[in-house]
Write an enzyme that holds these catalytic residues in place. Structure first.
Site, PDB file in Angstrom:
ATOM      1  N   HIS A 118       0.823  -1.218   0.000  1.00  0.00           N
ATOM      2  CA  HIS A 118       0.000   0.000   0.000  1.00  0.00           C
ATOM      3  C   HIS A 118       0.855   1.265   0.000  1.00  0.00           C
ATOM      4  O   HIS A 118       0.357   2.345  -0.291  1.00  0.00           O
ATOM      5  CB  HIS A 118      -0.972  -0.005   1.185  1.00  0.00           C
ATOM      6  N   ASP A 149       0.246  -7.868   1.450  1.00  0.00           N
ATOM      7  CA  ASP A 149       0.603  -6.448   1.459  1.00  0.00           C
ATOM      8  C   ASP A 149       2.126  -6.301   1.401  1.00  0.00           C
ATOM      9  O   ASP A 149       2.757  -5.769   2.312  1.00  0.00           O
ATOM     10  CB  ASP A 149       0.040  -5.780   2.720  1.00  0.00           C
ATOM     11  N   SER A 236       4.973   2.132   7.817  1.00  0.00           N
ATOM     12  CA  SER A 236       4.610   0.954   7.030  1.00  0.00           C
ATOM     13  C   SER A 236       5.715   0.600   6.041  1.00  0.00           C
ATOM     14  O   SER A 236       6.244   1.459   5.335  1.00  0.00           O
ATOM     15  CB  SER A 236       3.310   1.202   6.267  1.00  0.00           C
TER      16      SER A 236
END
Length: 381
Positions: A118, A149, A236
Site C-alpha cells: 500500500h 501487502d 509501514s
C-alpha cells in the site's frame, strides 16, 4: 564506670556483627561475576541491545517517496497504514517536497528493497528511495504481491559510488513468543527518518481486515504479528526486529482506535514471497476487485447472504469484463464458498491458474446469478 564500658563494648560488637550479616546477605543476593584474565566482560541490557541493533540495521532502512504531480502538491499525503487514511503531515502541508512517504529495507546489495504494497499502491506514480545516509535512488521496477501487502522495489546500486548497499538479515518468525522484545525502525510521520521504537510481541496469529479509504482497497491479512512497539504514520514497510537485529516482520498497520496496537507481516511470509518473486516474478492469477468480507453477524443484521462485498472493480480487469459490479456480493467461485478468513477470496483465487475460466456466483438485487471470468496475470497489473 565498668558498666558503661561493658555496655559500649556490647553495642560495638552488635554493630560489627550486623555489618557482617548485612554484607553476607547482600552477597547472597548478588550474581557472582567471573572473568578470565584479559577478557572484557560486557553487561547486556535492553538499552545496549537496542543501540547495537540500530547501529547494525539502521543503514539498511530506507524512506520510500512518491513524486506527486503539480495538481496534488497542495496537500502532501503520507502513509498511515491500511487502518488509516492519507492525511496532511504536521505543518499544514507546507513542505517543499510534495511526496507520499513510507518505509522499506534493503534485502540484498543488488538493490532489492522490501516495503508494504500500500506504500506504492499508485501504479501510475513514480517513486524514489532515500537511504539513511541521505542518498537518493530512482525506483526502476516495482513488483507487487497480489496476495499479500508486500512489494519489492528495484534500484540501481551502481548509483552508490561508495560501499555496497548494506542489507538486513531475515530471521525466522515461526518461533516467536508473546512477550518477546522487538524493535521497529521507520520514517515516522513521513518526516522523521530512522525513528526507533521498542516494545514486545503482544499477540500472534492475528487476522485483520486492512483497508485504505484513499486507495479504495482492502485486504484480508492473516497470521499477522501484533506488537506494542509504536508504529506511526510512515512506518509501514519498515522492519520489525528481534534483539539479534534480524528482521522478523514488516510493519504494515496501526489500529487508530487503540494505543500501542500495531501489526506486522511475519518475515517467513516475506521469504516465501521473495522466493516466488525470484522464480516467477509474481505470476499469479488476478480477478481485479477490492472487497470486504461479510461475516454471519453482518449478514444477519443486513439481511444479506454471507460472502464478500465488492467495493470496487478495476477497470479492464477480468472482473470488469465478466460484468461484476460494485455492490455485488460474491458467494462462491467454482462452488467454493468465500465467506470467512479460511476461505477468503484471495485464498480461492490463489489456487487457480492464469487464463483459467471460473464460475462466480453473485448476489445482486436480492437475486443469485452466475457469471464467468477468465483470470488474468497479476504481473501485468
Amino acid at each position: 564506670m565498668r558498666r558503661v564500658v561493658l555496655l559500649l563494648a556490647i553495642i560495638i560488637a552488635l554493630f560489627i556483627g550486623w555489618g557482617m550479616v548485612s554484607n553476607s546477605a547482600l552477597n547472597w543476593f548478588q550474581m557472582p561475576s567471573v572473568s578470565l584474565p584479559g577478557e572484557q566482560v560486557k553487561v547486556v541490557t535492553e538499552e545496549s541491545v537496542t543501540v547495537d541493533t540500530v547501529k547494525k540495521v539502521g543503514p539498511s532502512v530506507v524512506t520510500v517517496v512518491e513524486n506527486l504531480p503539480p495538481q496534488q502538491q497542495q496537500q502532501i499525503p503520507f502513509d498511515l497504514g491500511p487502518f488509516g487514511f492519507f492525511q496532511t503531515p504536521p505543518g499544514g502541508g507546507q513542505s517543499q517536497q510534495p511526496q507520499a512517504i513510507g518505509s522499506g529495507f534493503i534485502v540484498n546489495s543488488n538493490g532489492l528493497i522490501v516495503t508494504s504494497k500500500h506504500v506504492v499502491a499508485d501504479t501510475s506514480g513514480t517513486y524514489q528511495v532515500i537511504t539513511a545516509n541521505n542518498k537518493k535512488y530512482d525506483v526502476k521496477q516495482i513488483s507487487r504481491d497480489p496476495s499479500n501487502d508486500i512489494a519489492f522495489l528495484k534500484i540501481d546500486p551502481s548509483q552508490n559510488t561508495g560501499n555496497p548497499l548494506p542489507s538486513v538479515i531475515l530471521g525466522d518468525s515461526s518461533h516467536l513468543q508473546v512477550g518477546q522484545f522487538v524493535i521497529a525502525i521507520g520514517t515516522a510521520l513521513g518526516e522523521f527518518r530512522n525513528t526507533v521504537t521498542t516494545g514486545v510481541v503482544s499477540g500472534l496469529g492475528r487476522s485483520i481486515t486492512a483497508g485504505d479509504q484513499f486507495q479504495q482497497t482492502t485486504e484480508q491479512l492473516s497470521n499477522v504479528i501484533q506488537t506494542s512497539a509504536a508504529i506511526n504514520p510512515g512506518n509501514s514497510g519498515g522492519p520489525l526486529l528481534n534483539s539479534s537485529g534480524q528482521v522478523i516482520g514488516v510493519n504494515t498497520a496501526v489500529e487508530q482506535n487503540g494505543q500501542n496496537i500495531g501489526f506486522a507481516l511475519p518475515v517467513n511470509l516475506i521469504k516465501t514471497s521473495l522466493q516466488t518473486f525470484n522464480q516467477t516474478g509474481f505470476a499469479r492469477p488476478y480477478l481485479g476487485v477490492s472487497y470486504s468480507p461479510i461475516s454471519q453477524a453482518v449478514a444477519l443484521l443486513n439481511n444479506v447472504p454471507e460472502g464478500v462485498y465488492v467495493q470496487n472493480v478495476v477497470s479492464g480487469s477480468p472482473a470488469d469484463k465478466a460484468g461484476i459490479q460494485g455492490g455485488d456480493i460474491i458467494l462462491s467461485i467454482d462452488g467454493s464458498r468465500v465467506a470467512d478468513q479460511s476461505d477468503s477470496l484471495e485464498t480461492v483465487i490463489a489456487k487457480k491458474k492464469i487464463g483459467q475460466s471460473i464460475k462466480i456466483t453473485l448476489w445482486r438485487n436480492n437475486k443469485t446469478m452466475d457469471v464467468s471470468a477468465m483470470l488474468g496475470n497479476a504481473n501485468n497489473q
